[in-house]
Design a protein around this motif. Structure first.
Motif, PDB file in Angstrom:
ATOM      1  N   LEU A 226       2.719  -0.834   9.857  1.00 56.99           N
ATOM      2  CA  LEU A 226       3.858  -0.431  10.688  1.00 56.99           C
ATOM      3  C   LEU A 226       5.170  -0.915  10.092  1.00 56.99           C
ATOM      4  N   PHE A 227       5.231  -2.195   9.717  1.00 57.42           N
ATOM      5  CA  PHE A 227       6.472  -2.755   9.183  1.00 57.42           C
ATOM      6  C   PHE A 227       6.789  -2.196   7.795  1.00 57.42           C
ATOM      7  N   LEU A 228       5.756  -1.968   6.992  1.00 61.84           N
ATOM      8  CA  LEU A 228       6.000  -1.394   5.666  1.00 61.84           C
ATOM      9  C   LEU A 228       6.543   0.019   5.780  1.00 61.84           C
ATOM     10  N   VAL A 229       5.985   0.793   6.692  1.00 64.21           N
ATOM     11  CA  VAL A 229       6.478   2.163   6.902  1.00 64.21           C
ATOM     12  C   VAL A 229       7.908   2.119   7.429  1.00 64.21           C
ATOM     13  N   TYR A 230       8.179   1.180   8.314  1.00 63.99           N
ATOM     14  CA  TYR A 230       9.551   1.040   8.824  1.00 63.99           C
ATOM     15  C   TYR A 230      10.516   0.752   7.681  1.00 63.99           C
ATOM     16  N   THR A 231      10.123  -0.162   6.786  1.00 65.60           N
ATOM     17  CA  THR A 231      10.977  -0.492   5.646  1.00 65.60           C
ATOM     18  C   THR A 231      11.189   0.726   4.754  1.00 65.60           C
ATOM     19  N   LEU A 232      10.142   1.519   4.589  1.00 68.54           N
ATOM     20  CA  LEU A 232      10.213   2.700   3.728  1.00 68.54           C
ATOM     21  C   LEU A 232      11.102   3.782   4.335  1.00 68.54           C
ATOM     22  N   LEU A 233      10.917   4.049   5.614  1.00 61.96           N
ATOM     23  CA  LEU A 233      11.586   5.187   6.227  1.00 61.96           C
ATOM     24  C   LEU A 233      12.923   4.831   6.870  1.00 61.96           C
ATOM     25  N   LYS A 234      13.028   3.614   7.395  1.00 58.87           N
ATOM     26  CA  LYS A 234      14.235   3.252   8.137  1.00 58.87           C
ATOM     27  C   LYS A 234      15.138   2.287   7.384  1.00 58.87           C
ATOM     28  N   GLY A 235      14.607   1.676   6.327  1.00 59.38           N
ATOM     29  CA  GLY A 235      15.392   0.680   5.597  1.00 59.38           C
ATOM     30  C   GLY A 235      16.589   1.294   4.904  1.00 59.38           C
ATOM     31  N   THR A 236      17.626   0.481   4.762  1.00 59.71           N
ATOM     32  CA  THR A 236      18.862   0.967   4.136  1.00 59.71           C
ATOM     33  C   THR A 236      18.975   0.558   2.671  1.00 59.71           C
ATOM     34  N   VAL A 237      18.049  -0.284   2.194  1.00 61.37           N
ATOM     35  CA  VAL A 237      18.092  -0.738   0.800  1.00 61.37           C
ATOM     36  C   VAL A 237      17.052   0.032  -0.001  1.00 61.37           C
ATOM     37  N   ARG A 238      17.507   0.777  -0.988  1.00 63.19           N
ATOM     38  CA  ARG A 238      16.612   1.647  -1.745  1.00 63.19           C
ATOM     39  C   ARG A 238      15.521   0.853  -2.462  1.00 63.19           C
ATOM     40  N   VAL A 239      15.883  -0.280  -3.040  1.00 65.27           N
ATOM     41  CA  VAL A 239      14.899  -1.084  -3.772  1.00 65.27           C
ATOM     42  C   VAL A 239      13.785  -1.540  -2.834  1.00 65.27           C
ATOM     43  N   SER A 240      14.143  -1.967  -1.633  1.00 63.40           N
ATOM     44  CA  SER A 240      13.133  -2.402  -0.657  1.00 63.40           C
ATOM     45  C   SER A 240      12.200  -1.253  -0.301  1.00 63.40           C
ATOM     46  N   ALA A 241      12.768  -0.067  -0.130  1.00 66.62           N
ATOM     47  CA  ALA A 241      11.950   1.098   0.199  1.00 66.62           C
ATOM     48  C   ALA A 241      10.979   1.421  -0.938  1.00 66.62           C
ATOM     49  N   GLU A 242      11.443   1.300  -2.171  1.00 70.27           N
ATOM     50  CA  GLU A 242      10.577   1.584  -3.312  1.00 70.27           C
ATOM     51  C   GLU A 242       9.417   0.590  -3.393  1.00 70.27           C
ATOM     52  N   ILE A 243       9.708  -0.687  -3.155  1.00 67.92           N
ATOM     53  CA  ILE A 243       8.646  -1.697  -3.188  1.00 67.92           C
ATOM     54  C   ILE A 243       7.662  -1.462  -2.052  1.00 67.92           C
ATOM     55  N   ALA A 244       8.182  -1.141  -0.867  1.00 67.79           N
ATOM     56  CA  ALA A 244       7.307  -0.856   0.273  1.00 67.79           C
ATOM     57  C   ALA A 244       6.383   0.308  -0.030  1.00 67.79           C
ATOM     58  N   GLU A 245       6.907   1.333  -0.689  1.00 70.06           N
ATOM     59  CA  GLU A 245       6.072   2.489  -1.031  1.00 70.06           C
ATOM     60  C   GLU A 245       4.982   2.102  -2.022  1.00 70.06           C
ATOM     61  N   LYS A 246       5.323   1.268  -3.015  1.00 69.64           N
ATOM     62  CA  LYS A 246       4.312   0.817  -3.978  1.00 69.64           C
ATOM     63  C   LYS A 246       3.182   0.073  -3.274  1.00 69.64           C
ATOM     64  N   ILE A 247       3.556  -0.831  -2.374  1.00 72.44           N
ATOM     65  CA  ILE A 247       2.542  -1.606  -1.655  1.00 72.44           C
ATOM     66  C   ILE A 247       1.673  -0.687  -0.808  1.00 72.44           C
ATOM     67  N   LEU A 248       2.303   0.245  -0.112  1.00 71.56           N
ATOM     68  CA  LEU A 248       1.544   1.155   0.750  1.00 71.56           C
ATOM     69  C   LEU A 248       0.572   2.002  -0.059  1.00 71.56           C
ATOM     70  N   LEU A 249       1.035   2.544  -1.174  1.00 69.74           N
ATOM     71  CA  LEU A 249       0.157   3.384  -1.986  1.00 69.74           C
ATOM     72  C   LEU A 249      -1.033   2.591  -2.507  1.00 69.74           C
ATOM     73  N   ASN A 250      -0.813   1.335  -2.853  1.00 65.68           N
ATOM     74  CA  ASN A 250      -1.926   0.504  -3.304  1.00 65.68           C
ATOM     75  C   ASN A 250      -2.894   0.224  -2.160  1.00 65.68           C
ATOM     76  N   LEU A 251      -2.360  -0.058  -0.970  1.00 62.42           N
ATOM     77  CA  LEU A 251      -3.221  -0.287   0.191  1.00 62.42           C
ATOM     78  C   LEU A 251      -4.015   0.968   0.540  1.00 62.42           C
ATOM     79  N   PHE A 252      -3.438   2.128   0.287  1.00 65.23           N
ATOM     80  CA  PHE A 252      -4.162   3.381   0.537  1.00 65.23           C
ATOM     81  C   PHE A 252      -5.368   3.497  -0.391  1.00 65.23           C
ATOM     82  N   ASP A 253      -5.185   3.099  -1.654  1.00 63.01           N
ATOM     83  CA  ASP A 253      -6.292   3.168  -2.614  1.00 63.01           C
ATOM     84  C   ASP A 253      -7.410   2.205  -2.244  1.00 63.01           C
ATOM     85  N   ILE A 254      -7.039   1.079  -1.666  1.00 67.85           N
ATOM     86  CA  ILE A 254      -8.037   0.070  -1.311  1.00 67.85           C
ATOM     87  C   ILE A 254      -8.821   0.486  -0.075  1.00 67.85           C
ATOM     88  N   ASP A 255      -8.116   1.020   0.919  1.00 68.41           N
ATOM     89  CA  ASP A 255      -8.769   1.399   2.171  1.00 68.41           C
ATOM     90  C   ASP A 255      -8.107   2.657   2.703  1.00 68.41           C
TER      91      ASP A 255
END
Length: 1106
Positions: free
Chosen positions: A558-587
């Motif tokens: 929930l918080f990672l998606v919030y950072t990705l979609l609602k965050g105002t800092v592009r770098v934070s959104a990019e890191i959140a997306e990387k983490i989410l995509l990796n978590l998707f591969d794991i589960d």
């Protein structure tokens, strides 16, 4: 020599002969039948080079090989000549007696064994090259065995030479097979050179063997030539990555770059190059093996190598990953005990004078000593000499020797001094953290960051002292934004590149406080996401086990998606997306969690491109989600609809889930268009109307059709993939006929009825189509008695539409017991606007002549329900209720009229004359006209009766229109109801529907018995002028009704005097044009015009006309 000595010598010779003879006999048996040896050794497959091979050796090269073999033989002969021992001479003689086939078999076995062993040397491509060539040689030797090798002196010499070279290769394999991986990297160049040399020597021996057996190897001569040529010219190169690492290491050692940062970098690169995990336990094992290599070199008296290996070990031991954690803890405790003698307020121990560089005047990090004994910082003295100085920087004496050496004891003392200061600072920082004051905590955080910058060992010591746990606790309890941000940054520094500290934070559930920070402001969120990313990394990339633990934390996605979609800092959104995509591969379940949190793209991508099992799982997630219109629209825009339609043709599970998802998506108008454009409507209709389809599939199809016909869309989206309208007639017929099945399940009947209702609302012609379906009305009427209220509501709406075209049979049905009560119930139900509107509309469409129905409705207070709708219903319901009231205003049924007026309808009707709805105004005017028609019959006209009547006082004023006593309730007088001004206003505005009803209602005021009273009332209400204007714009029927009223009005001379001139102009145009073939307009206009002319010529009006 004595007899005893002679006897012993003979005995020894006899024993030796026996030892030699037995193996010779056995080997001779194998040599005479090489097939036995092949069966004994087993079959092997070998690499064979392609036919295109390098050129064979030149004659000169062949002669050189022969000379080499001759030199080797001469050396052996000289050796044998010098042998005085009879035993050795006998061994040499015995060897010469061994058949050449046996020698060949043993050599073949040795070649294969060495080749297989060479493949097992870890990480060395050079040995794999050697192994391949040896396997190829093995195939050549096997061929020689099959062809019976020539037993010549040259052949034996060639075999002996090849055997010696293979033994060298075997020794080389044994030498490096189980060596430490760090050692193999360090020796990579030397190893490659050794392997290359032995490979070339084997190639030359193979060439000599080929020359000695040219006729035997004739069939594979090309293969042999190519092989020996390749081996003699082989160029083996070490791994470029390993060479680069070694060269960097060598350069650092030469430059005496021994700082911890360089040690960390080199250990990381070496570990990666040889495939060793950068974990302390693994590194400790490798360094232990490396130390053994140094000890073995010392045993071999290889001093240069010992010195070199010792340098490497000392450097790598400085790296963080090389530290033994227990030793680190022990060292820290020792330092802590040492500072106990210092007061708690002390934060620094002053440096000793020898610690200070005489050039820079700062504490040294890498002290080196000159020949004079002066000690300086290494970098400082290098700069000193490079600037041209040749003097001692402290004594200023001229130096004859500018060399220097590392002062290791002093360096160790300085390091110990630094470590004591580290411990003092850690003690101070801990006290500040525990103080609870934010300013002190911020100071402690700065001190911690400085400590880690000074030395990476402080990352361990800070955690050992418990400071990491303390700041994690503060992070969870503090509400200060800047403090949270600083703690997150400090934690990132603590865990960066430090596996043990990462593990500590993870095990202490530190991310229970870290993850919620993602929902804070941008600065805190950025620090939190960077820390989280670092926690998930190890030296090889993502730490899968830690990632799996993180995904189990309930709010992470929930918080990672919030950072990705609602965050105002592009770098934070990019890191959140990387983490989410990796978590998707794991589960894969994390994709579902992300979708539930508002990020749908991964789910859509998996449905579009994923394997079947993933697609089914993702669609199941979609079906179970609660989505609003904006979410549904977004899913459609991201391309989810085509794969869902594709899945409809799959197995029963895919079909059911995809239809369920389409039903959900159909709640959005934009998605309806996308589904229709993809041919989805035709597909769903086909499934819905196909017999023998599973009931659950049919249910989903009708749910989709229901959604498609809702929200006033009707059949708007019933198009094919080309956008062409589908033929709706058969669809309506099928939906209507479906109701014949009395056993139809509720979850099929309800959406089917709603679909039918939606389509019928879309096009009135489709209502006719439905009504024409056999027994359509009789199929829907019984649904009014259904146990489900929703079915009854849909049925009343359908009956309302059907009754506009085919009301027959409805009255008869409603007059049955309890039927009409149900209809009145719909009228009284204010919570169901549609049903109320439909029930009122149904009554409006039924024949008004059914007096029995009217009276029954009065008995059930149906008129009261309709009056209530006029007060509180929707506009459409009010219009229909006005239409239904016509049956109660029938002039032939005074009882129903009185009941309606007494129910309070009249004032409401007058109010509707001012409604925004044309229909409501027109119907209200018509209803008032019906009531006003009865007024003359209900009015009691006062007449003189005897001489005393003139003295009788009047109780009420007389009506100006009707000449008697009028009221709303007793005579339904529209003047008393104050309806006249509003009716007059309806004559203006050029609205036919309201004007014609107003004219007809106003006509009820001008009765034949006394037209002058009504005319006067209309004159006073300024109604005559708009009537004349109607003659210029009204329709035929409106003009005709207006002329009829004007004919009665102009029976009064006063009206002729006032309006004669204006009326003549309006009537002149009508009399000059024959509008209808029968001349009705002209004749009626002519009659009115004649009245005008008659009264204009008359000078007086007879009393009878008054």
């Amino acid at each position: 020599m004595s007899n005893v000595g002679t006897s012993k010598g003979i005995l020894e010779i006899g024993k030796f002969g026996l030892y030699v003879a037995i193996p010779i006999v056995l080997m001779y048996a194998f040599a005479n039948n090489s097939k036995n040896l092949q069966r004994f050794m087993g079959n092997h497959s070998y690499v064979v080079y392609p036919p295109e091979a390098p050129r064979p050796p030149s004659p000169e090269e062949m002669r050189e090989m022969a000379r080499e073999l001759a030199r080797k033989k001469a050396a052996r002969d000289r050796l044998s000549v010098g042998i005085k021992d009879p035993l050795a001479q006998n061994i040499t003689m015995a060897v010469e007696l061994i058949p050449i086939g046996t020698i060949l078999a043993v050599l073949t076995n040795q070649v294969i064994k060495t080749a297989n062993a060479a493949k097992d040397v870890f990480g060395k491509e050079s040995f794999k090259v050697l192994s391949k060539h040896l396997l190829d040689i093995g195939s050549v030797l096997n061929e020689l065995q099959r062809q019976e090798l020539n037993d010549s002196q040259a052949a034996r010499l060639a075999l002996e030479s090849l055997e010696a070279d293979v033994k060298r290769a075997n020794n080389l394999v044994d030498k490096y097979k189980n060596r430490a991986r760090f050692y193999l990297l360090v020796k990579c160049r030397h190893i490659v050179k050794e392997v290359q040399d032995v490979t070339r020597d084997i190639g030359r021996s193979l060439a000599a063997l080929s020359v000695a057996n040219t006729d035997v190897l004739l069939g594979i001569s090309d293969q042999v030539d190519r092989l020996q040529n390749e081996m003699q010219r082989v160029e083996i190169e070490a791994s470029q990555s390993q060479l680069q690492v070694f060269d960097k290491l060598k350069q650092g050692l030469d430059d005496q770059t021994l700082d911890q940062g360089f040690a960390n970098d080199m250990l990381a690169e070496i570990a990666m190059a040889v495939g060793v995990p950068l974990e302390p336990s693994e590194i400790s094992k490798e360094l232990a093996d490396f130390r053994k290599e140094k000890e073995e070199a010392a045993n071999r008296k290889e001093r240069a190598e010992v010195f070199f290996l010792d340098q490497i070990i000392e450097l790598l031991s400085r790296a963080d990953a090389a530290r033994d954690y227990e030793q680190v803890k022990k060292q820290y405790k020792q330092r802590v005990q040492a500072i106990q003698r210092y007061d708690s307020s002390e934060e620094c121990i002053p440096p000793l004078k020898p610690f200070i560089c005489c050039i820079r005047k700062t504490v040294m990090a890498e002290p080196v000593s000159l020949c004079t004994g002066t000690t300086c910082e290494r970098a400082a003295i290098i700069t000193w000499f490079e600037s041209g100085e040749r003097t001692d920087p402290e004594t200023h004496e001229v130096l004859q020797d500018t060399s220097w050496r590392c002062n290791i004891p002093l360096r160790q003392s300085i390091e110990e001094w630094r470590e004591l200061n580290y411990c003092l600072k850690i003690r101070t920082a801990k006290a500040k953290l525990l103080s609870g004051f934010e300013t002190s905590i911020l100071e402690a955080l700065s001190k911690m960051q400085d400590l880690m910058t000074e030395s990476s060992i402080n990352k361990d010591w800070l955690t050992i002292e418990g400071l990491t746990d303390i700041i994690i606790s503060i992070l969870g309890n503090s509400h200060d934004r800047d403090l949270k941000r600083r703690i997150l940054i400090t934690l990132k520094d603590i865990v960066e590149g430090h596996a043990r500290n990462k593990e500590k934070v993870v095990e202490s559930q530190g991310w229970d406080h870290i993850v919620p920070c993602l929902g804070r402001d941008s600065s805190i969120s950025k620090a939190a996401i960077e820390l989280l990313y670092e926690l998930l990394q190890d030296r090889t990339g993502w730490n899968v086990s830690v990632c799996r633990k993180l995904s189990q934390q309930c709010s992470t996605i929930l918080f990672l998606v919030y950072t990705l979609l609602k965050g105002t800092v592009r770098v934070s959104a990019e890191i959140a997306e990387k983490i989410l995509l990796n978590l998707f591969d794991i589960d894969e379940e994390n994709i579902s969690r992300a979708a539930k949190s508002g990020w749908y793209k991964p789910l859509v991508d998996r449905i579009v491109e994923g394997p079947e099992t993933s697609r089914v799982s993702m669609v199941r997630t979609l079906v179970n989600m609660e989505l609003v219109d904006s979410n549904l629209k977004l899913l459609g825009e991201q391309g989810i609809i085509p794969p869902l339609l594709e899945m409809v043709s799959g197995n029963i599970e895919s079909k059911l889930l995809s239809l369920s998802a389409l039903a959900e998506l159909s709640g959005c108008s934009a998605n309806k268009e996308l589904i229709a454009a993809s041919g989805g409507v035709s597909l769903v209709l086909k499934l819905a109307f196909t017999p023998h389809v599973r009931a659950i599939i049919v249910v989903k199809c009708y749910e989709i059709l229901e959604k498609f016909t809702s929200d006033t869309d009707g059949a708007k989206f019933f198009v094919d993939e080309n956008g062409c309208q589908l033929e709706l007639g058969p669809i309506v017929t099928n939906l209507t006929a479906l109701q014949q099945n009395h056993n139809l399940a509720y979850n099929v009947r309800r959406p089917a009825l709603r679909s039918l209702l939606g389509i019928c609302k879309f096009d009135a012609e489709l209502v006719k189509k439905a009504v024409l379906t056999p027994n359509a009305m009789s199929l829907v009427l019984p649904l009014l008695d259904d146990s489900d209220s929703e079915i009854r509501e849909i049925a009343i709406n359908l009956l309302f539409l059907f009754s506009q075209h085919e009301p027959e049979g409805v009255v008869e049905y409603l007059l049955r017991p309890r039927r009409l009560e149900a209809l009145v119930g719909f009228l009284e139900n204010e919570d169901k606007d549609d049903a109320q509107m439909a029930a009122a509309g149904l009554l409006a469409n039924l024949p008004k002549s059914e007096r029995s129905l009217t009276m029954k409705l009065i008995e059930l207070d149906g008129h009261t329900a309709l009056i209530s709708i006029l007060r509180t219903g929707t506009l459409k319901a009010k219009e229909n209720a006005l239409g239904a009231l016509f049956r109660f205003t029938d002039p032939t049924n005074l009882e129903s009229q009185r009941t309606l007026v007494e129910g309070g309808a009249y004032p409401l009707l007058v109010n509707f004359l001012r409604s925004s709805s044309v229909t409501a105004r027109a119907r209200a005017a018509a209803l008032i006209g019906n009531l006003s028609t009865s007024t003359p019959n209900l009015t009691i006209v006062s007449k003189p009766s005897g001489c005393w009547s003139c003295f009788k006082p009047s109780n009420a004023p007389l009506c100006s229109a009707h000449g008697g006593i009028c009221s709303v309730t007793s005579t339904f007088c529209l003047l008393e109801a104050k309806a006249l001004p509003d009716l007059v206003r309806l004559l203006s505005g050029e609205v036919y529907e309201t004007a014609i009803e107003a004219i007809q209602t106003l006509s009820t005021l001008v009765v034949e018995a006394s037209p002058q009273r009504g005319a006067s009332v209309l004159h006073e209400a300024d109604a005559i002028k708009p009537m004349l204007e109607i003659l210029s714009w009204g329709t035929d029927s409106l003009q005709e009704d207006t002329l009829s009223l004007l004919e009665k009005v102009f029976m009064s001379k006063e009206m002729v005097d006032v309006y004669g001139s204006a009326a003549r102009l309006s009537l002149a145009g009508l009399t000059s044009t024959n509008i209808h073939e029968d001349g009705r307009h002209r004749r009626k206009a002519a009659r009115v015009l004649s009245l005008l002319e008659r009264y204009s010529k008359s000078t007086s009006l007879t009393p009878g006309l008054m």
